[in-house]
Design an enzyme around this catalytic site. Structure first.
Site, PDB file in Angstrom:
ATOM      1  N   TYR A  39       0.801  -1.232   0.000  1.00  0.00           N
ATOM      2  CA  TYR A  39       0.000   0.000   0.000  1.00  0.00           C
ATOM      3  C   TYR A  39       0.831   1.278   0.000  1.00  0.00           C
ATOM      4  O   TYR A  39       0.284   2.374   0.044  1.00  0.00           O
ATOM      5  CB  TYR A  39      -0.920   0.015   1.218  1.00  0.00           C
ATOM      6  CG  TYR A  39      -1.774  -1.218   1.325  1.00  0.00           C
ATOM      7  CD1 TYR A  39      -2.670  -1.542   0.309  1.00  0.00           C
ATOM      8  CD2 TYR A  39      -1.676  -2.070   2.420  1.00  0.00           C
ATOM      9  CE1 TYR A  39      -3.453  -2.682   0.391  1.00  0.00           C
ATOM     10  CE2 TYR A  39      -2.455  -3.204   2.502  1.00  0.00           C
ATOM     11  CZ  TYR A  39      -3.342  -3.514   1.494  1.00  0.00           C
ATOM     12  OH  TYR A  39      -4.112  -4.649   1.573  1.00  0.00           O
ATOM     13  N   SER A 110      -3.842  -7.437   8.100  1.00  0.00           N
ATOM     14  CA  SER A 110      -4.451  -7.749   6.810  1.00  0.00           C
ATOM     15  C   SER A 110      -3.421  -8.345   5.848  1.00  0.00           C
ATOM     16  O   SER A 110      -2.830  -9.385   6.143  1.00  0.00           O
ATOM     17  CB  SER A 110      -5.112  -6.489   6.254  1.00  0.00           C
ATOM     18  OG  SER A 110      -6.004  -6.798   5.213  1.00  0.00           O
ATOM     19  N   TYR A 111      -3.200  -7.716   4.679  1.00  0.00           N
ATOM     20  CA  TYR A 111      -2.214  -8.222   3.729  1.00  0.00           C
ATOM     21  C   TYR A 111      -0.850  -8.346   4.407  1.00  0.00           C
ATOM     22  O   TYR A 111      -0.102  -9.294   4.158  1.00  0.00           O
ATOM     23  CB  TYR A 111      -2.123  -7.290   2.528  1.00  0.00           C
ATOM     24  CG  TYR A 111      -1.408  -7.862   1.324  1.00  0.00           C
ATOM     25  CD1 TYR A 111      -2.112  -8.208   0.176  1.00  0.00           C
ATOM     26  CD2 TYR A 111      -0.025  -8.041   1.316  1.00  0.00           C
ATOM     27  CE1 TYR A 111      -1.459  -8.723  -0.952  1.00  0.00           C
ATOM     28  CE2 TYR A 111       0.637  -8.557   0.214  1.00  0.00           C
ATOM     29  CZ  TYR A 111      -0.083  -8.901  -0.918  1.00  0.00           C
ATOM     30  OH  TYR A 111       0.565  -9.423  -2.012  1.00  0.00           O
ATOM     31  N   TRP A 158     -10.981  -3.017  -3.496  1.00  0.00           N
ATOM     32  CA  TRP A 158      -9.574  -3.285  -3.181  1.00  0.00           C
ATOM     33  C   TRP A 158      -8.745  -3.347  -4.465  1.00  0.00           C
ATOM     34  O   TRP A 158      -7.680  -2.731  -4.559  1.00  0.00           O
ATOM     35  CB  TRP A 158      -9.442  -4.586  -2.397  1.00  0.00           C
ATOM     36  CG  TRP A 158      -8.064  -4.823  -1.832  1.00  0.00           C
ATOM     37  CD1 TRP A 158      -7.600  -4.435  -0.604  1.00  0.00           C
ATOM     38  CD2 TRP A 158      -6.970  -5.497  -2.474  1.00  0.00           C
ATOM     39  NE1 TRP A 158      -6.292  -4.835  -0.441  1.00  0.00           N
ATOM     40  CE2 TRP A 158      -5.879  -5.478  -1.572  1.00  0.00           C
ATOM     41  CE3 TRP A 158      -6.810  -6.104  -3.711  1.00  0.00           C
ATOM     42  CZ2 TRP A 158      -4.654  -6.063  -1.875  1.00  0.00           C
ATOM     43  CZ3 TRP A 158      -5.571  -6.683  -4.019  1.00  0.00           C
ATOM     44  CH2 TRP A 158      -4.514  -6.650  -3.106  1.00  0.00           C
ATOM     45  N   ASP A 252     -14.838  -7.973  11.897  1.00  0.00           N
ATOM     46  CA  ASP A 252     -13.816  -7.923  10.846  1.00  0.00           C
ATOM     47  C   ASP A 252     -14.132  -8.969   9.789  1.00  0.00           C
ATOM     48  O   ASP A 252     -14.603 -10.074  10.102  1.00  0.00           O
ATOM     49  CB  ASP A 252     -12.441  -8.195  11.458  1.00  0.00           C
ATOM     50  CG  ASP A 252     -11.363  -8.323  10.395  1.00  0.00           C
ATOM     51  OD1 ASP A 252     -11.401  -7.548   9.415  1.00  0.00           O
ATOM     52  OD2 ASP A 252     -10.498  -9.215  10.536  1.00  0.00           O
ATOM     53  N   HIS A 281     -12.399  -4.199  10.522  1.00  0.00           N
ATOM     54  CA  HIS A 281     -11.077  -4.305   9.908  1.00  0.00           C
ATOM     55  C   HIS A 281     -10.275  -3.029  10.113  1.00  0.00           C
ATOM     56  O   HIS A 281      -9.054  -3.077  10.239  1.00  0.00           O
ATOM     57  CB  HIS A 281     -11.234  -4.590   8.414  1.00  0.00           C
ATOM     58  CG  HIS A 281      -9.997  -5.111   7.772  1.00  0.00           C
ATOM     59  ND1 HIS A 281      -9.540  -6.398   7.965  1.00  0.00           N
ATOM     60  CD2 HIS A 281      -9.108  -4.534   6.912  1.00  0.00           C
ATOM     61  CE1 HIS A 281      -8.431  -6.580   7.271  1.00  0.00           C
ATOM     62  NE2 HIS A 281      -8.143  -5.461   6.622  1.00  0.00           N
TER      63      HIS A 281
END
Length: 556
Positions: A39, A110-111, A158, A252, A281
């Site tokens: 990101y 997350s990622y 996303w 989440d 989230h």
């Protein structure tokens, strides 16, 4: 402290990835904390959450790296595909940085949590601990899909947002083409709720074809069966012989994945801890949806145990620099926030062995009862039209901003003719539900395929119904035949207070969170479906709640 920007690390295939390195002043050596993200390593929102400056001031050498093909790093962007090899190479590189003590821990949500798992599965010897937050386990259970339905709500926005950097790179030498491409992408992103979500894919979603960008999602995982293996954790946790700290939220999108990863690590005998709050989230401040769980519910207080970030650092330090870790109160094996009574509670396990699976039966007259139905109660019916799906209203999700996560008033949903609503009598005493929830429907449709959606709600004394948990299953059907359909609502920890009522919704859509089933099976034509839910003595429909027995002396 000092900050070194865009420090290069060369991967095994010669591609250079770049990181910012936050280095404490002093002699060191320092334990290393590594985060790898797609990101942009300077994204303000994530920089605030990860707080590399604060971690460096606490005596860690912090490395924040752009993943392959993103922002300052070279290479081609393909979600998930290179994270195992690049994670291995980056851990080894970070452990050898000047000032490192040779021990690396990984952190982030997350990622970033999945990049931790992939690196851990690759087994670099210097990696000593991981702290994944709000991270999935099985990509087909929350990331790409849920119950066989596509997680359209996260897939489209996303992928579009990640497309910005892709287009900037593609048109780096042509400012006019770059501007036009970005304007078109932003236009589809801004219109996601009103039009982009509604486009019907015939394979790859049309919006990804228009912009030529990589996609996160269900359709690609079906076209390329091995692709999702590069981010799958489920079934592989026992390969990771490391301590792990798992943190997540009841609302989440990866709620169940967090719980499953923790449970698998404990089952494998690995040191592991779990923290589950009333969070989404992206929201951990104690107010979510239209419910105020209290400031003590936030990660800033954690029930007056201190900031989660400080507790996480203390936990990491004990594995990365055990000789330097000061004696301090740590986290219990399991720390759960019990909604409804809005209290943190320490446990020794997950799932809780004392939970008792308890049936509530769908009954005639829109009733929900602990007693099984009589023989002649029959069935209820509704029509599901894919052209007019039930709108997403809260839940454990991650979508465009028009669809916030959390508990919300369900009045508009429950007023629809295509939503069946079953409600219990007011409870005589508190009822705690902590664990995994499943619904068993005896259902029939006149279509060859359709979806079944079940939602659990709490109805307060004021009559407001708010969502607690939900799930979906995509069914292949023999038209007109009643079959059992099992819907996994994932897990929660919630107390239905005395005087409250338990409510169950049954319908066939939750859009655009999950893609619409067109009821035809060919992905091209759409038809309305006549749906039936049976609830007589031989064709039971019920929801199974993991009920925690009240202590003999009553609830504290």
């Amino acid at each position: 402290m000092t900050i070194e920007h865009d420090v290069p690390a060369t991967m095994r295939d010669g591609v250079v990835l770049r990181a910012d390195v936050y280095r404490p002043t002093g002699d060191g050596p320092w334990p290393v904390l590594l985060a790898r993200l797609p990101y942009g390593k300077n994204l303000p929102l994530l920089a605030g959450l990860m707080d590399p400056v604060g971690k460096a001031r606490r005596g860690f050498l912090v490395v924040v790296q752009d993943t392959r093909g993103r922002y300052a790093s070279d290479g081609e962007w393909e979600p998930w595909t290179f994270e195992m090899d690049d994670g291995y190479d980056t851990v080894r590189w970070a452990a050898a940085l000047p000032g490192s003590n040779g021990s690396v821990g990984m952190f982030g949500p997350s990622y970033l949590g999945n990049t931790q798992w992939m690196a851990a599965l690759a087994k670099p010897p210097e990696l000593k601990a991981i702290s994944p937050m709000v991270t999935w386990s099985e990509p087909d259970d929350g990331l790409f899909a849920r119950g066989g339905a596509q997680e359209l709500g996260i897939t489209v926005p996303w992928s579009l947002m990640q497309g910005v950097d892709t287009l900037l790179r593609r048109h780096a030498d042509d400012p006019m083409a770059r501007g036009q491409a970005l304007m078109a992408l932003v236009g589809d992103t801004d219109a996601v709720a009103g039009s982009t979500y509604w486009e019907l894919p015939t394979g790859r979603h049309p919006v990804f074809e228009r912009h030529g960008i990589p996609e996160l999602g269900f359709e690609r995982s079906r076209r390329e069966p091995g692709w999702s293996d590069s981010c799958r954790v489920a079934g592989r946790q026992a390969e990771v012989d490391l301590p792990s700290l798992h943190s997540g939220g009841w609302y989440d999108i990866f709620c169940q994945g967090t719980l499953d990863n923790y449970a698998a690590m404990r089952a494998a005998g690995r040191p592991a801890k779990l923290v589950m709050g009333p969070w989404s989230h992206t929201g951990q401040m104690g107010y979510l949806g239209d419910v105020n769980f209290g400031l003590a519910a936030s990660t800033e207080l954690l029930g007056f145990r201190g900031r989660f970030a400080d507790l996480e650092l203390g936990w990491l330090r004990q594995w990365l620099a055990p000789d330097e870790a000061p004696a301090q109160p740590g986290l219990p094996p399991v720390l759960l926030f019990v909604m409804g009574i809005n209290q943190w509670r320490e446990e020794q396990e997950w799932p809780l062995a004392r939970a008792v699976d308890t049936d509530l039966f769908l009954r005639t007259g829109d009733r929900l009862a602990f007693e099984a139905p009589d023989a002649g109660e029959g069935a209820d019916a509704f029509t599901y039209d894919p052209a007019d799906p039930v709108p997403t209203t809260g839940g454990a999700l991650l979508m465009s901003n028009e669809f916030p996560a959390g508990p919300f008033d369900q009045a508009e949903v429950e007023a629809r003719p295509d939503v069946l609503v079953y409600t219990s009598d007011p409870l005589d005493e508190d009822l705690e539900v902590t664990g995994r929830i499943r619904a068993h429907l005896t259902a029939a449709t006149d279509a060859p395929t359709t979806d079944w959606v079940v939602r659990l709600c709490d109805v307060g004394p004021d009559g407001v119904s708010r969502n607690i948990a939900d799930g979906i299953v995509r069914a292949v059907a023999t038209p007109g035949e009643f079959t059992e359909q099992v819907v996994d609502l994932w897990s929660t920890s919630y107390v239905f207070g005395a005087g409250h009522r338990i409510r169950v919704q049954v319908t066939s859509s939750n859009f655009p969170r999950w893609d619409r089933n067109l009821n035809t099976g060919d992905g091209l034509r759409s038809q309305a479906a006549h749906q039936e839910i049976a609830h007589d003595r031989t064709r039971l429909s019920r929801i199974v709640l993991p009920v925690i027995p009240a202590p003999a002396e009553g609830r504290a």
